[in-house]
Design an enzyme around this catalytic site. Structure first.
Site, short mmCIF file in Angstrom:
data_model
loop_
_atom_site.label_atom_id
_atom_site.label_comp_id
_atom_site.label_asym_id
_atom_site.label_seq_id
_atom_site.Cartn_x
_atom_site.Cartn_y
_atom_site.Cartn_z
N ARG A 18 -2.11 12.63 10.06
CA ARG A 18 -0.78 13.30 10.30
C ARG A 18 -0.39 14.41 9.71
O ARG A 18 -0.57 14.31 8.23
CB ARG A 18 0.39 12.35 10.29
N SER A 70 5.50 7.95 12.69
CA SER A 70 5.45 6.58 12.36
C SER A 70 6.40 5.74 12.69
O SER A 70 7.22 6.11 13.39
CB SER A 70 5.92 6.60 10.70
N ASP A 94 3.32 -0.28 11.33
CA ASP A 94 2.78 0.74 10.92
C ASP A 94 2.31 1.37 12.11
O ASP A 94 1.57 0.80 12.89
CB ASP A 94 1.75 0.53 9.95
N ARG A 119 8.45 3.72 11.79
CA ARG A 119 9.29 3.40 10.72
C ARG A 119 10.93 2.88 11.51
O ARG A 119 11.48 3.98 12.21
CB ARG A 119 9.82 4.25 9.55
N ASP A 149 0.71 -1.30 -0.09
CA ASP A 149 -0.02 0.13 0.09
C ASP A 149 0.79 1.23 -0.07
O ASP A 149 0.14 2.36 -0.15
CB ASP A 149 -0.84 0.02 0.96
N HIS A 150 2.06 1.48 0.50
CA HIS A 150 2.81 2.35 0.62
C HIS A 150 3.78 3.06 -0.58
O HIS A 150 4.13 4.01 -0.72
CB HIS A 150 3.97 2.08 1.75
#
Length: 754
Positions: free
Chosen positions: A453, A646, A171, A648, A96-97
C-alpha cells in the site's frame, strides 16, 4: 490444526465441508469454482441458505479468527463487553503493529537503532497494552504471539493456514493465507467478535473473478508483478464484492509464498479475498513447516480443493507469465502500474523525484525465505563489485522463523554489509511505524518498497513522499542504484574499480535447503479463566466501551455536514495509523484523529472545517465534538470507494463516538461499509453519483424513510441550503433484515447482547 491447538483437527473440517457441499451440489446442480467450494462448504445452513452470487447474504462458520495487536484491542474490548467466558473458535492475537522502525540513531533508544533497539523500546512503551492483550487472551482462550514473533499473516501461513479452510482476520491483508488455499477474509473487530462468540458470520455471496495464469516467470519478473499487473487492470475498486480465484497451468510455476504475496496485495483491488487451488507447491510448504499430516490430508481431499471442470467465472483475466515484466506501482495509489520499461519515461513526464531516498523490503507481502534470498542475490552481486546501497535500506523479516533462518544462512550478513538495517520482526514502516528523520516533512522524495500500500503519507507521515511498490529484488536494485530511472535489465552500475557491471537476474530457493530454524519461542498458550484482566480508569491507552444509543425510531432530521470529503478518502485519511496506533484501545483518545487527513471540498484543506454553530473554522474532530456537545447530529459526504484500504474499524467507531449518524458517498469499499453498519451508522450511496455535487458543505441533511426501513427499499435525502431552498435525491443502501436490526439497536454488539 496446528502444534498450538492439539484438540483441533483438519479432518473434522474436511468432513463438514464434504457434507455441506453434497447439499449445495444437489441444490445448485452446476460446476463450482474452488472459492465457491470453500465458501459454501462453510455455510451455517446449506439446505436453507439462499445462494446467489452478488445477491444473497450468506451465514458462514469460519474455522478461526486472527487479530493483530492494533485492532485486537478494540475487538477484545468488545468481546469482554459481550459477557462471554471463552471464544467459541480458535483465535489468536499477534503483536506486530506497535513496533516503530528506525534506520538512524535515536535519542530515545540510547542512540541505537534497528530491530533490537526498536523492540526493546516497544516492549517498554506498550507494556500496558501488551499486558492487557496477553492477560485477556489467556483468560478468554486466545493464543498470544508476543512482540517480536513476526507479522500476523506470516505467522498464520507458517502455523495455521490450511487448504480449504476459512478464517477471518482483523487486518485487510488477511487474504495472504489464500496462498495456502485458504479463504481468508479481512474484517473489522465487531465481525471477529461475532465469530468468537459462536455466531454465524455474514458475508454477501461474492462474485468470482478468474485470473488464468499461463507461462512461467523469468529474469526479474516475480509473483509481486502478477498482482501489480492485476491491480493495474482492475484498479483499487475493481475487485469489490468478488473473490479473485487464480487458475491455469501457470500456477505450478509459482511458490506457495509467492501465491501468498499475490493474495495479500489483492486487498488493494478491493477484493473480498484471493485464492489459489491446492497444488504441489502448497504440499511442499506444509511439509517444510512441519505439517506433513495436513499436506497428506489435503492431497486426499484434493477433489474439493480445486475448481470443477466447466466452472464459470463472472469475469476472466488472462496473464502470460512468460511475457510479464517487472512492475513498479505508484505513487500514491497501488493500482498505478508502471512497467519497468516505461518507469523512467513516466517519472520524467509526471515530475516524480528520480532520486530514490530509501528502499524498504519485507512486510507481510514479501518477507518469505525466497524473497529474502532473491534480494540477497542482488545485494551479493553489488558487494562483489565493491558497491553498497546509496540510500537507507531497511529489511523487515516477516517472522522470527524467517529471521532466524536467514541469519543462519548468511543473508542478514549480506544485507548489513551492503548497508542495510534489519528491523524487528514486525510491520514497521509498511503501516506507518517508521521514525524517519533524514527527510523533513513536506520535502518531495521517492521511496521504493516491497509493501502493498502506498497512499500519501502512509509510510512516513510525509504527504510529499512518492512511494512505489514492487518486488524485494527490484527494491534492492533501486537502493543500490539510488535512481528511480535505473533498469537492471539494461542499465549498468559502476564498480569500485571503475568498471561497468550489469546485475544478473535474481535467484533464490523456494524453501531453505537445511529446513527452517524456528528461532526463539514467542507463543503464549491460554492459561484459563482465572486470569485477572484489568483496565485502569485513568489509562490513556485503554478504555472500556460504553454501548452506543439505540435508534430513536425517527427519521434523521437537520443533520449538519461535518465535512464533504473530496477525492480519495481511505481509512488512513479517516483514522491515521503511525503515532496514533498507541490509542487503538482508547476510543475517545483516538477519535482525535478522525478525518484529519480528508480533503475538505469546501476549501481544499485538510483538518479544517467550519463550525456552523459558531462560524469559526477548526479541526475536524474538534468541530465534531462541539456538535456532539450541542446535541447536533452530523453526517459525512464522500466520494468514490470511500473507506478503501485497511480494515480498521476505528474509521467507523470514531465517527459514531463523536455523533455521526450517516456517511453518504458515491461508493464504498466493502469492509468499511460493513464496519459502519456494525456500529449502528447509516452507510448510504447516491443513486446517481452526480448528486454528490448537489450537496453543499453548509447544507442541512435529512434522511427520510427510516420509519419504514427495509431491505432493497431506497431512502430519500432531503437537503436544505443556507438560503432555505431544498432538494431531494434518492440514496441506496445494502442493509439486510439482520443489519437493520443492528441499526435499530444502535450497533451489532447491542443487538447481540439484547
Amino acid at each position: 490444526m496446528s502444534r498450538m491447538e492439539q484438540d483441533q483437527y483438519i479432518n473434522d473440517r474436511y468432513q463438514s465441508i464434504e457434507d455441506r457441499l453434497k447439499v449445495v451440489r444437489r441444490r445448485l446442480n452446476r460446476p463450482l469454482t474452488y472459492s465457491e467450494k470453500v465458501v459454501y462448504g462453510h455455510l451455517d445452513d446449506p439446505e436453507g441458505q439462499d445462494i446467489q452470487r452478488g445477491v444473497s447474504y450468506l451465514n458462514l462458520r469460519p474455522d478461526r479468527v486472527a487479530m493483530q495487536d492494533a485492532t485486537a484491542q478494540m475487538a477484545v474490548l468488545q468481546f469482554i463487553a459481550s459477557g462471554l467466558p471463552q471464544t467459541a473458535v480458535p483465535s489468536t492475537i499477534h503483536c506486530d503493529h506497535l513496533i516503530e522502525g528506525t534506520t538512524a540513531p535515536q535519542a530515545d533508544r540510547n542512540n541505537a537503532f534497528g530491530g533490537k533497539a526498536d523492540l526493546d523500546l516497544a516492549n517498554k512503551v506498550n507494556a500496558e497494552v501488551y499486558d492487557f492483550l496477553s492477560s485477556a487472551g489467556s483468560k478468554y482462550g486466545i493464543g498470544f504471539w508476543k512482540p517480536g514473533s513476526g507479522i500476523i499473516h506470516q505467522i498464520v501461513l507458517e502455523n495455521y493456514a490450511f487448504p480449504g479452510g476459512m478464517m477471518i482476520g482483523t487486518d485487510s491483508h488477511t487474504p495472504n493465507a489464500g496462498g495456502l488455499g485458504m479463504c481468508a477474509i479481512g474484517v473489522g473487530g465487531a465481525d471477529a467478535v461475532d465469530v468468537m462468540a459462536g455466531m454465524p458470520w455474514e458475508l454477501k455471496a461474492p462474485k468470482v473473478i478468474g485470473v488464468k495464469l499461463t507461462g512461467k516467470l523469468s529474469a526479474w519478473a516475480s509473483p509481486k508483478d502478477v498482482i501489480c499487473k492485476v491491480a493495474g487492470i482492475l484498479t483499487v475498486k475493481g475487485g469489490t464484492g468478488a473473490i479473485v480465484e487464480y487458475f491455469g497451468p501457470g500456477l505450478d510455476n509459482i511458490s506457495c509464498t509467492g501465491m501468498g504475496t499475490i493474495c495479500n496485495m489483492g486487498a488493494e483491488i478491493g477484493a473480498t479475498t484471493s485464492m489459489f487451488p491446492f497444488n504441489k507447491r502448497m504440499y511442499d510448504y506444509l511439509v517444510a513447516t512441519n505439517r506433513e499430516p495436513a499436506a497428506k490430508l489435503a492431497e486426499a481431499f484434493g477433489e474439493n480443493l480445486r475448481a470443477d471442470e466447466g466452472a464459470e467465472y463472472d469475469q476472466v483475466i488472462e496473464i502470460n507469465l512468460s511475457e510479464l515484466e517487472p512492475q513498479v506501482n505508484g505513487p500514491f495509489t497501488p493500482d498505478l502500474a508502471n512497467p519497468l520499461s516505461k518507469l523512467a519515461e513516466n517519472a520524467r513526464r509526471e515530475g516524480w523525484p528520480l532520486t530514490v531516498s530509501a528502499g524498504l523490503i519485507g512486510s507481510c507481502t514479501n518477507s518469505s525465505y525466497e524473497d529474502m534470498q532473491r534480494a540477497a542475490s542482488v545485494a551479493k552481486q553489488a558487494l562483489a563489485a565493491g558497491i553498497k546501497a546509496k540510500v537507507p535500506f531497511a529489511i523487515s523479516p516477516g517472522s522470527e522463523q524467517i529471521r532466524a533462518t536467514i541469519e543462519r544462512d548468511g543473508l542478514i550478513e549480506i544485507f548489513e554489509k551492503v548497508g542495510g538495517t534489519v528491523l524487528a520482526n514486525a510491520c514497521g514502516p509498511c503501516i506507518g511505524q517508521w521514525k524517519r528523520t533524514e527527510v523533513e516533512k513536506g520535502v518531495p522524495n521517492s521511496i521504493v518498497t516491497s509493501f502493498n500500500r502506498n497512499f500519501a503519507a502512509r509510510n512516513d507521515a510525509n504527504p510529499a513522499t512518492h512511494a512505489f511498490v514492487t518486488s524485494p529484488e527490484m527494491v534492492t536494485a533501486f537502493a543500490i542504484a539510488g535512481d528511480l530511472s535505473f533498469n537492471p535489465e539494461k542499465d549498468t552500475l559502476i564498480g569500485s574499480d571503475g568498471s561497468e557491471i550489469m546485475l544478473k537476474p535474481p535467484t533464490g530457493d523456494e524453501l531453505p535447503a537445511r529446513g527452517f530454524d524456528p528461532g526463539e519461542e514467542t507463543y503464549q498458550a491460554p492459561a484459563g479463566s482465572t486470569v485477572d484482566v484489568k483496565v485502569s480508569p485513568d489509562s490513556q491507552r485503554l478504555q472500556l466501551l460504553t454501548p452506543f444509543k439505540a435508534w430513536d425510531g425517527k427519521d434523521l432530521e437537520d443533520a449538519l455536514v461535518l465535512i464533504k470529503a473530496k477525492g480519495k478518502c481511505t481509512t488512513d485519511h479517516i483514522s491515521m495509523a503511525g503515532p496514533w496506533l498507541k490509542y487503538r484501545g482508547h476510543l475517545d483518545n483516538i477519535s482525535n484523529n478522525m478525518l484529519i487527513g480528508a480533503v475538505n471540498a469546501e476549501n481544499g484543506k485538510v483538518n479544517s472545517v467550519k463550525n456552523q454553530l459558531t462560524g469559526e473554522y477548526g479541526g475536524v474532530p474538534d468541530v465534531a465534538r462541539a456538535y456532539k456537545a450541542a446535541g447536533q447530529p452530523w453526517v459525512v459526504i464522500g466520494d468514490e470507494n470511500y473507506g478503501e484500504g485497511s480494515s480498521r474499524e476505528h474509521a467507523a467507531l470514531e465517527p459514531r463516538h463523536l455523533g455521526a449518524r450517516a456517511v453518504i458517498v458515491k461508493s464504498f469499499a466493502r469492509i468499511h461499509e460493513t464496519n459502519l453498519k456494525k456500529q449502528g451508522m447509516l452507510p448510504l450511496t447516491f443513486a446517481n453519483p452526480a448528486d454528490y455535487d448537489k450537496v453543499g458543505p453548509f447544507d442541512r441533511i435529512s434522511v427520510k424513510g427510516l420509519t419504514s426501513f427495509a431491505p432493497g427499499k431506497p431512502l430519500t435525502l432531503v437537503g436544505k441550503r443556507p438560503d432555505g431552498s431544498t432538494y431531494e435525491v434518492p440514496v441506496n443502501h445494502t442493509f439486510n433484515a439482520n443489519q437493520i436490526n443492528w441499526f435499530k439497536h444502535g450497533s451489532a454488539l447491542n443487538a447481540m447482547s439484547a
